[in-house]
Design a protein around this motif. Structure first.
Motif, PDB file in Angstrom:
ATOM      1  N   ILE A  52       0.805  -1.176   0.000  1.00 64.18           N
ATOM      2  CA  ILE A  52       0.014   0.105  -0.104  1.00 64.18           C
ATOM      3  C   ILE A  52       0.892   1.421   0.058  1.00 64.18           C
ATOM      4  O   ILE A  52       0.389   2.323  -0.451  1.00 64.18           O
ATOM      5  N   GLN A  53       2.096   1.221   0.478  1.00 65.41           N
ATOM      6  CA  GLN A  53       3.114   2.218   0.490  1.00 65.41           C
ATOM      7  C   GLN A  53       3.308   2.841  -0.915  1.00 65.41           C
ATOM      8  O   GLN A  53       3.710   4.181  -0.973  1.00 65.41           O
ATOM      9  N   ARG A  54       3.017   2.310  -1.863  1.00 67.91           N
ATOM     10  CA  ARG A  54       3.242   2.425  -3.310  1.00 67.91           C
ATOM     11  C   ARG A  54       2.081   3.244  -3.835  1.00 67.91           C
ATOM     12  O   ARG A  54       1.985   3.431  -4.966  1.00 67.91           O
ATOM     13  N   LEU A  55       1.071   3.313  -2.964  1.00 68.32           N
ATOM     14  CA  LEU A  55      -0.279   4.038  -3.580  1.00 68.32           C
ATOM     15  C   LEU A  55      -0.137   5.670  -3.111  1.00 68.32           C
ATOM     16  O   LEU A  55       0.074   6.054  -2.066  1.00 68.32           O
ATOM     17  N   ASP A  56       0.090   6.549  -4.190  1.00 68.93           N
ATOM     18  CA  ASP A  56       0.322   7.766  -4.256  1.00 68.93           C
ATOM     19  C   ASP A  56      -0.840   8.700  -4.840  1.00 68.93           C
ATOM     20  O   ASP A  56      -1.584   8.081  -5.757  1.00 68.93           O
ATOM     21  N   ARG A  57      -1.013   9.679  -4.339  1.00 69.33           N
ATOM     22  CA  ARG A  57      -2.095  10.711  -4.949  1.00 69.33           C
ATOM     23  C   ARG A  57      -1.258  11.457  -5.821  1.00 69.33           C
ATOM     24  O   ARG A  57      -0.399  12.215  -5.629  1.00 69.33           O
ATOM     25  N   VAL A  58      -2.114  11.739  -7.125  1.00 68.62           N
ATOM     26  CA  VAL A  58      -1.605  12.409  -8.402  1.00 68.62           C
ATOM     27  C   VAL A  58      -2.875  13.639  -8.501  1.00 68.62           C
ATOM     28  O   VAL A  58      -3.853  13.246  -8.661  1.00 68.62           O
ATOM     29  N   ASP A  59      -2.493  14.846  -8.412  1.00 67.60           N
ATOM     30  CA  ASP A  59      -3.572  15.844  -8.637  1.00 67.60           C
ATOM     31  C   ASP A  59      -3.794  16.176 -10.006  1.00 67.60           C
ATOM     32  O   ASP A  59      -4.812  16.729 -10.306  1.00 67.60           O
ATOM     33  N   ASP A  60      -2.727  15.971 -10.974  1.00 66.89           N
ATOM     34  CA  ASP A  60      -3.163  16.511 -12.240  1.00 66.89           C
ATOM     35  C   ASP A  60      -2.686  15.427 -13.381  1.00 66.89           C
ATOM     36  O   ASP A  60      -1.895  15.358 -14.143  1.00 66.89           O
ATOM     37  N   LEU A  61      -3.050  14.082 -13.004  1.00 65.42           N
ATOM     38  CA  LEU A  61      -2.759  13.055 -13.857  1.00 65.42           C
ATOM     39  C   LEU A  61      -3.810  13.276 -15.240  1.00 65.42           C
ATOM     40  O   LEU A  61      -4.728  13.521 -15.327  1.00 65.42           O
ATOM     41  N   ARG A  62      -3.115  13.229 -16.335  1.00 62.62           N
ATOM     42  CA  ARG A  62      -3.639  13.597 -17.551  1.00 62.62           C
ATOM     43  C   ARG A  62      -4.649  12.342 -18.106  1.00 62.62           C
ATOM     44  O   ARG A  62      -4.208  10.939 -18.047  1.00 62.62           O
ATOM     45  N   LEU A  63      -5.837  12.778 -18.490  1.00 64.76           N
ATOM     46  CA  LEU A  63      -6.725  11.766 -19.123  1.00 64.76           C
ATOM     47  C   LEU A  63      -6.567  11.156 -20.354  1.00 64.76           C
ATOM     48  O   LEU A  63      -5.996  12.260 -21.272  1.00 64.76           O
ATOM     49  N   PRO A  64      -6.822  10.202 -20.806  1.00 66.37           N
ATOM     50  CA  PRO A  64      -6.587   9.754 -22.059  1.00 66.37           C
ATOM     51  C   PRO A  64      -7.671  10.332 -23.030  1.00 66.37           C
ATOM     52  O   PRO A  64      -8.693  10.748 -22.578  1.00 66.37           O
ATOM     53  N   VAL A  65      -7.548  10.275 -24.388  1.00 68.44           N
ATOM     54  CA  VAL A  65      -8.444  10.909 -25.246  1.00 68.44           C
ATOM     55  C   VAL A  65      -9.817   9.945 -25.192  1.00 68.44           C
ATOM     56  O   VAL A  65      -9.561   8.849 -25.190  1.00 68.44           O
ATOM     57  N   LEU A  66     -11.134  10.619 -25.233  1.00 67.01           N
ATOM     58  CA  LEU A  66     -12.119   9.754 -25.112  1.00 67.01           C
ATOM     59  C   LEU A  66     -12.304   9.086 -26.575  1.00 67.01           C
ATOM     60  O   LEU A  66     -12.642   9.714 -27.559  1.00 67.01           O
ATOM     61  N   ARG A  67     -12.365   7.587 -26.536  1.00 63.78           N
ATOM     62  CA  ARG A  67     -12.467   7.005 -27.687  1.00 63.78           C
ATOM     63  C   ARG A  67     -13.695   6.785 -28.031  1.00 63.78           C
ATOM     64  O   ARG A  67     -15.028   7.106 -27.366  1.00 63.78           O
ATOM     65  N   GLU A  68     -14.274   6.471 -29.223  1.00 63.82           N
ATOM     66  CA  GLU A  68     -15.703   6.315 -29.735  1.00 63.82           C
ATOM     67  C   GLU A  68     -16.513   5.335 -28.972  1.00 63.82           C
ATOM     68  O   GLU A  68     -18.012   5.502 -28.916  1.00 63.82           O
TER      69      GLU A  68
END
Length: 339
Positions: free
Chosen positions: A18-34
């Motif tokens: 669990i120590q490898r679970l980190d919070r990221v505030d600005d993770l880039r979202l992938p492009v929405l596919r069809e």
């Protein structure tokens, strides 16, 4: 409407705890596919599967760097791809965990391993992009917190009880549930709504009181009564055993489940939480003259059937007393300490 390009999320960098679970505030979202859907997540629940993936091990390898964990979650659809046919903007939905299955296709183990929070991003995020097949509409009588518990525990319990045609619990039938985990509590609620008599097992008076408050007709403390399977059979109306046993322990509980079941009854093997020196074999099932059924979760059609049942009977999932803000790192500590 301007769609979000980034999301706050919890991510795994490595699989060694669990120590490898980190919070990221600005993770880039992938492009929405069809064939995908953008969902604003309002609630997510935690499962044993999430901890197992965090710790790593055989068949638990994650599919990408910075994987977002989470098997269960609920929210509102913000956008849909042009080929999405079953969902619309504004729908309240919850995750189904699997990916790419048809509506009636039952998930297999490899589908679970390729699902949300393991091979593809899960629900511990502010916004998530999911394949259309990974979502279902939530029951109208539930809020987001309640709906976020349905995919793993709720659907597994539903499949255990109603997944085999002709063997669904009827008024007056007896169902045995084990413990106070999510699957067992959901199975208790569904069984009571169907008019069944419920026998529950547990390990403490406090948990026994909880089960009785939820409607269990009989509770057996397996630490006080050795051979709870025989005790459960003796509590059935005709003394012939339970019509359904929802087995969550696997190797640790199957021997007693076989003692509790009646001829032609169904043992639904939902979990693999326990271990034992002497595990029953297929021949033991033959000698008990019963059906032993293994499965994983349930299909999207079963999910829809369950949700309509929940609406019809106004069933409210039982939530844990501790509910966290997603921004709090206490989520990680909770995951570590719960199991």
């Amino acid at each position: 409407m301007v769609l979000p390009q980034h999301t706050a999320a919890w991510v795994f960098n490595k699989q060694d705890g669990i120590q490898r679970l980190d919070r990221v505030d600005d993770l880039r979202l992938p492009v929405l596919r069809e064939d995908e859907v953008l969902v604003k997540i309002h609630a997510a629940s935690l499962n044993y599967r999430d901890l197992a993936i965090a710790k790593g091990g055989p068949r638990l390898v994650v599919g990408k760097k910075d994987l977002i964990p989470g098997s269960d979650g609920s929210g509102v659809i913000e956008a849909v791809g042009p080929r999405v046919a079953t969902l619309s903007v504004g729908d309240h939905v919850c995750a189904h965990l699997t990916y790419g299955l048809s509506e009636t296709e039952p998930p297999q183990f490899h589908d679970i391993c390729n699902g949300l929070g393991q091979k593809i991003d899960g629900t511990l995020c502010q916004f998530g992009i999911f394949h259309e097949s990974s979502l279902v509409r939530i029951p109208e009588n539930l809020n987001f917190l309640e709906a976020a518990t349905l995919a793993c525990s709720g659907l597994t319990a539903w499949n255990a009880l109603f997944g085999l045609k002709g063997k669904e619990p009827k008024h007056g039938d007896t169902v045995v549930v084990q413990g106070t985990g999510g699957v067992s509590i959901a199975a208790l609620q569904f069984s009571l709504a169907a008019g069944a008599v419920v026998i529950a097992t547990t390990s403490s008076q406090e948990k026994a009181d909880k089960l009785k408050s939820l409607g269990a007709h009989h509770v057996i403390n397996y630490k006080e009564i050795s051979g709870w399977g025989t005790a459960a059979k003796s509590l059935t109306v005709d003394g012939k055993g339970a019509h359904i046993v929802v087995d969550v322990g696997g190797a640790a509980t199957l021997s007693e489940s076989l003692k509790a079941i009646r001829v032609d009854g169904v043992i639904a093997v939902t979990g693999i939480l326990g271990a034992a020196a002497n595990v029953p074999t297929l021949l033991d099932c033959k000698y008990s003259c019963c059906i032993v059924r293994g499965f994983f979760l349930g299909s999207r059609k079963q999910f829809g059937d369950m949700n309509r049942f929940i609406e019809r009977h106004d069933i409210k999932p039982v939530l844990d007393q501790r509910i966290f803000d997603m921004a709090s790192k206490v989520v990680a500590f909770y995951l570590e300490s719960k199991w």
